[in-house]
Structures are given as C-alpha cells and as structure tokens.
Design a protein around this motif. Structure first.
Motif, PDB file in Angstrom:
ATOM      1  N   THR A  66      10.907  28.610  20.699  1.00  0.00           N
ATOM      2  CA  THR A  66      11.527  29.929  20.798  1.00  0.00           C
ATOM      3  C   THR A  66      12.942  29.924  20.230  1.00  0.00           C
ATOM      4  OG1 THR A  66      12.118  29.350  23.073  1.00  0.00           O
ATOM      5  CG2 THR A  66      10.158  30.719  22.759  1.00  0.00           C
ATOM      6  N   ASP A  67      13.691  28.849  20.441  1.00  0.00           N
ATOM      7  CA  ASP A  67      15.053  28.757  19.900  1.00  0.00           C
ATOM      8  C   ASP A  67      15.028  28.659  18.389  1.00  0.00           C
ATOM      9  OD1 ASP A  67      16.710  28.727  22.299  1.00  0.00           O
ATOM     10  OD2 ASP A  67      15.707  26.849  22.745  1.00  0.00           O
ATOM     11  N   ALA A  68      14.088  27.874  17.860  1.00  0.00           N
ATOM     12  CA  ALA A  68      13.993  27.720  16.410  1.00  0.00           C
ATOM     13  C   ALA A  68      13.622  29.047  15.750  1.00  0.00           C
ATOM     14  CB  ALA A  68      12.955  26.653  16.075  1.00  0.00           C
ATOM     15  N   LEU A  69      12.727  29.798  16.369  1.00  0.00           N
ATOM     16  CA  LEU A  69      12.311  31.086  15.807  1.00  0.00           C
ATOM     17  C   LEU A  69      13.442  32.112  15.892  1.00  0.00           C
ATOM     18  CD1 LEU A  69       8.677  31.378  17.241  1.00  0.00           C
ATOM     19  CD2 LEU A  69       9.359  30.782  14.902  1.00  0.00           C
ATOM     20  N   LEU A  70      14.214  32.044  16.967  1.00  0.00           N
ATOM     21  CA  LEU A  70      15.261  33.030  17.201  1.00  0.00           C
ATOM     22  C   LEU A  70      16.515  32.764  16.374  1.00  0.00           C
ATOM     23  CD1 LEU A  70      15.867  35.537  18.957  1.00  0.00           C
ATOM     24  CD2 LEU A  70      16.814  33.988  20.676  1.00  0.00           C
ATOM     25  N   PHE A  71      16.871  31.487  16.212  1.00  0.00           N
ATOM     26  CA  PHE A  71      18.149  31.157  15.579  1.00  0.00           C
ATOM     27  C   PHE A  71      18.010  30.446  14.239  1.00  0.00           C
ATOM     28  CE2 PHE A  71      18.995  31.275  20.167  1.00  0.00           C
ATOM     29  CZ  PHE A  71      19.972  32.260  20.184  1.00  0.00           C
ATOM     30  N   GLY A  72      16.800  30.153  13.817  1.00  0.00           N
ATOM     31  CA  GLY A  72      16.608  29.409  12.583  1.00  0.00           C
ATOM     32  C   GLY A  72      16.725  30.253  11.327  1.00  0.00           C
ATOM     33  N   LYS A  73      17.940  30.549  10.906  1.00  0.00           N
ATOM     34  CA  LYS A  73      18.147  31.302   9.656  1.00  0.00           C
ATOM     35  C   LYS A  73      18.071  30.355   8.454  1.00  0.00           C
ATOM     36  CE  LYS A  73      20.996  34.834  11.876  1.00  0.00           C
ATOM     37  NZ  LYS A  73      22.328  35.480  11.938  1.00  0.00           N
ATOM     38  N   LYS A  74      18.652  29.178   8.611  1.00  0.00           N
ATOM     39  CA  LYS A  74      18.581  28.156   7.568  1.00  0.00           C
ATOM     40  C   LYS A  74      17.615  27.040   7.975  1.00  0.00           C
ATOM     41  CE  LYS A  74      23.332  28.878   5.921  1.00  0.00           C
ATOM     42  NZ  LYS A  74      24.660  28.234   5.727  1.00  0.00           N
ATOM     43  N   ALA A  75      17.781  26.568   9.189  1.00  0.00           N
ATOM     44  CA  ALA A  75      16.903  25.503   9.684  1.00  0.00           C
ATOM     45  C   ALA A  75      15.504  26.066   9.933  1.00  0.00           C
ATOM     46  CB  ALA A  75      17.478  24.918  10.971  1.00  0.00           C
ATOM     47  N   SER A  79       7.099  25.147  23.646  1.00  0.00           N
ATOM     48  CA  SER A  79       6.720  23.980  22.855  1.00  0.00           C
ATOM     49  C   SER A  79       7.972  23.314  22.313  1.00  0.00           C
ATOM     50  CB  SER A  79       5.821  24.389  21.683  1.00  0.00           C
ATOM     51  OG  SER A  79       4.648  25.016  22.137  1.00  0.00           O
ATOM     52  N   LEU A  80       7.918  21.999  22.144  1.00  0.00           N
ATOM     53  CA  LEU A  80       9.037  21.252  21.580  1.00  0.00           C
ATOM     54  C   LEU A  80       8.791  21.059  20.089  1.00  0.00           C
ATOM     55  CD1 LEU A  80      11.669  19.726  22.461  1.00  0.00           C
ATOM     56  CD2 LEU A  80      10.285  17.647  22.455  1.00  0.00           C
ATOM     57  N   VAL A  81       9.801  21.398  19.278  1.00  0.00           N
ATOM     58  CA  VAL A  81       9.663  21.268  17.831  1.00  0.00           C
ATOM     59  C   VAL A  81      10.856  20.515  17.259  1.00  0.00           C
ATOM     60  CG1 VAL A  81       8.380  23.445  17.694  1.00  0.00           C
ATOM     61  CG2 VAL A  81      10.856  23.443  17.284  1.00  0.00           C
ATOM     62  N   PHE A  82      10.698  20.062  16.022  1.00  0.00           N
ATOM     63  CA  PHE A  82      11.804  19.456  15.293  1.00  0.00           C
ATOM     64  C   PHE A  82      12.164  20.411  14.168  1.00  0.00           C
ATOM     65  CE2 PHE A  82      13.584  16.530  12.038  1.00  0.00           C
ATOM     66  CZ  PHE A  82      14.652  16.034  12.781  1.00  0.00           C
ATOM     67  N   ALA A  83      13.417  20.873  14.151  1.00  0.00           N
ATOM     68  CA  ALA A  83      13.852  21.860  13.163  1.00  0.00           C
ATOM     69  C   ALA A  83      15.075  21.347  12.416  1.00  0.00           C
ATOM     70  CB  ALA A  83      14.191  23.180  13.844  1.00  0.00           C
ATOM     71  N   GLY A  84      15.170  21.678  11.129  1.00  0.00           N
ATOM     72  CA  GLY A  84      16.322  21.238  10.367  1.00  0.00           C
ATOM     73  C   GLY A  84      16.300  21.765   8.940  1.00  0.00           C
ATOM     74  N   ILE A  85      17.301  21.347   8.162  1.00  0.00           N
ATOM     75  CA  ILE A  85      17.387  21.790   6.771  1.00  0.00           C
ATOM     76  C   ILE A  85      17.309  20.605   5.810  1.00  0.00           C
ATOM     77  CG2 ILE A  85      18.717  23.859   7.346  1.00  0.00           C
ATOM     78  CD1 ILE A  85      21.226  22.416   6.459  1.00  0.00           C
ATOM     79  N   THR A  86      16.957  19.435   6.327  1.00  0.00           N
ATOM     80  CA  THR A  86      16.859  18.251   5.479  1.00  0.00           C
ATOM     81  C   THR A  86      15.822  18.464   4.368  1.00  0.00           C
ATOM     82  OG1 THR A  86      16.357  15.880   5.421  1.00  0.00           O
ATOM     83  CG2 THR A  86      15.145  17.193   7.014  1.00  0.00           C
ATOM     84  N   LYS A  87      16.094  17.886   3.208  1.00  0.00           N
ATOM     85  CA  LYS A  87      15.169  17.998   2.089  1.00  0.00           C
ATOM     86  C   LYS A  87      14.124  16.879   2.108  1.00  0.00           C
ATOM     87  CE  LYS A  87      18.487  20.367  -0.914  1.00  0.00           C
ATOM     88  NZ  LYS A  87      19.255  20.311  -2.187  1.00  0.00           N
ATOM     89  N   GLN A  88      14.339  15.916   2.989  1.00  0.00           N
ATOM     90  CA  GLN A  88      13.366  14.840   3.107  1.00  0.00           C
ATOM     91  C   GLN A  88      12.087  15.363   3.759  1.00  0.00           C
ATOM     92  OE1 GLN A  88      14.321  10.817   4.147  1.00  0.00           O
ATOM     93  NE2 GLN A  88      16.501  11.303   4.314  1.00  0.00           N
ATOM     94  N   PRO A  89      10.949  14.896   3.305  1.00  0.00           N
ATOM     95  CA  PRO A  89       9.700  15.333   3.938  1.00  0.00           C
ATOM     96  C   PRO A  89       9.562  14.730   5.330  1.00  0.00           C
ATOM     97  CG  PRO A  89       9.272  13.634   2.297  1.00  0.00           C
ATOM     98  CD  PRO A  89      10.717  13.996   2.165  1.00  0.00           C
ATOM     99  N   VAL A  90       9.576  15.576   6.331  1.00  0.00           N
ATOM    100  CA  VAL A  90       9.435  15.129   7.721  1.00  0.00           C
ATOM    101  C   VAL A  90       8.324  15.958   8.357  1.00  0.00           C
ATOM    102  CG1 VAL A  90      10.588  14.777   9.933  1.00  0.00           C
ATOM    103  CG2 VAL A  90      11.906  14.637   7.813  1.00  0.00           C
ATOM    104  N   MET A  91       7.180  15.314   8.536  1.00  0.00           N
ATOM    105  CA  MET A  91       6.031  16.046   9.067  1.00  0.00           C
ATOM    106  C   MET A  91       5.504  15.468  10.377  1.00  0.00           C
ATOM    107  SD  MET A  91       3.978  16.865   5.527  1.00  0.00           S
ATOM    108  CE  MET A  91       4.079  15.180   4.927  1.00  0.00           C
TER     109      MET A  91
END
Length: 248
Positions: free
Chosen positions: A185-194, A105-117
């Motif tokens: 899968t990348d976001a789940l594997l590497f997303g420590k902050k994001a 699946s394609l997801v959008f991942a990040g650490i921005t504080k802006q609400p992005v849904m």
C-alpha cells in the motif's frame, strides 16, 4: 444569590468539560495506516459530528511503549501481532475486543537499474532500507524473510535502518538506497519514482496482519466502542479496499 449563580456556572462548565471528554476518542495506529485511518475517521465524523478523534501514528513498537507509559489511547491498531501481544500480556488492551483490522503484503521497491526480481538478487545491491526490526513490523517481516532465504549474513552491511516504513519508502523514492522493504500500500501510494520490483513470497514471513483492539481505557468509553464497531463495518472494509488493503 452570587454564590448560587457561581455554583450553577461551575456545574455548567463541569458538564461541558465532561461531555467533551466523553466524545473524544484517541486512536493510535501504525504509520502505514495514516491515510486510510484518516479517511475512515473522516467518514465516521460525517455521521457523528459530535465526536472528536485524535489520531496518533508511528512505529507499532513506539506506540505500544507510549501506551504502556500512560499515553492516552482508546483504540490501538498494530502492524503485527507482537506489539498487540505485548500490551495484552500487560492487560493494557481489552482481549475480548481484539480482531484483525486488515492485511497487507511486503514488497521491495526502488529505482535501481539493476535487475532485481527476487530475494537472492538483493546481495548484488549496495544499500537497502528497512524499518528497524526492534520497533517496526515491516522491518521485522523483512528480517524474517532474509533468514528464511538464507541471505541474512550477506545483507548485514548493506542495511539502512529507518524509524518507520514511511521513512524507508522515502529513502527509496529519493534514490538514497537501491530499494526498500515496504508494504504494498505504501509503494502504491508514494511510489512516484520508485516502483515495486518484487513481492516477497508469503512463505518467507508471517502474514502481514494489522490486529486492532480497544485499550483497557477505551473499553469503558461508549464513544470508543462506537468508533471501534464502525472500523469493523462493511463501509470501513470498502474504504480499506480502496486504499489497497486486504480484508480477508
């Protein structure tokens, strides 16, 4: 006598070299498959310790071009249909062996504080990372979603191009961009902050599929065919599931 001994020695060396090459399988796979493919080949080698697997990871387009230019590869796993089609049209893969290896699946991942849904809210951000659509399927899926959502022009000056999906994820993790379009899968594997901010609606882009095939060279190698069969087995599907990939 010396000539006979030398002849026997040369034959022995030739036999050992030929055997080593026969048990060596080269697999080129999309960068987003690095961990799961490494895990799969490790599992395979526990049952076939005589087989040596050489793994090559990168953007699907880069790998396809390498194969076209003669780089050794017995099995190719792309992150989209396009680059598999590219090689198939040039008769560089065995068409009969082509199959779906896994889905994502394609997801959008990040650490921005802006609400992005969702997609429409992306226009408020400053910098967004995607893999270069010319060679990175995740970037191509993202670009397709931008067009479908009607925000392509509004995002044109905000996009940061990465060499592959892993680099895009790295930019998001380091906060160098507001977020990145990556595979789940990348976001789940590497997303420590994001963290995953939203999943791109499936209707905005083609389904994320990883087609797999033997190359024209690999189709003639028993070792490559054996590994290829393992990659389609129930054991392989179980391992894929542990890494977050879909298999149906």
């Amino acid at each position: 006598m010396t000539v006979k001994i030398l002849s026997v020695a040369l034959c022995g060396i030739l036999f050992l070299t030929t055997g080593a090459l026969a048990d060596q399988v080269t697999l080129s796979a999309a960068a987003s498959l690095r961990e799961v493919v490494t895990g799969l080949t490790d599992a395979y080698r526990t049952k076939h310790p005589e087989v040596r697997t050489l793994l090559n990871f990168g953007a699907s387009g880069t790998l396809a071009k390498q194969i076209e230019q003669g780089a050794p590869a017995d099995i190719f796993i792309s992150a989209n249909r396009e680059w598999m089609d590219y090689l198939q049209n040039r008769k560089l893969v065995d068409e009969a062996s082509r199959c779906a290896f896994a889905y994502n699946s394609l997801v959008f991942a990040g650490i921005t504080k802006q609400p992005v849904m969702g997609m429409k809210e992306l226009v408020r951000l400053r910098r967004i990372a995607i893999g270069s659509p010319r060679s990175v399927p995740a970037g191509e899926y993202a670009a397709e979603a931008f067009r479908a959502a009607g925000i392509e022009k509004e995002l044109a000056g905000k996009l940061v191009m990465a060499k592959d999906v892993r680099e895009a994820m790295k930019y998001a993790e380091l906060g160098e961009v507001d977020g990145a379009f990556v595979y789940r899968t990348d976001a789940l594997l590497f997303g420590k902050k994001a963290r995953i901010l939203f999943t791109v609606p499936a209707g905005l882009h083609d389904r994320v599929v990883y087609p797999m095939a033997l190359t024209a060279t690999g189709a003639g190698k028993p070792g490559a065919r054996e590994l290829f069969r393992f990659l389609q087995s129930a054991e392989a599907r179980k391992i894929l599931g542990k890494y977050g990939f879909e298999v149906k």
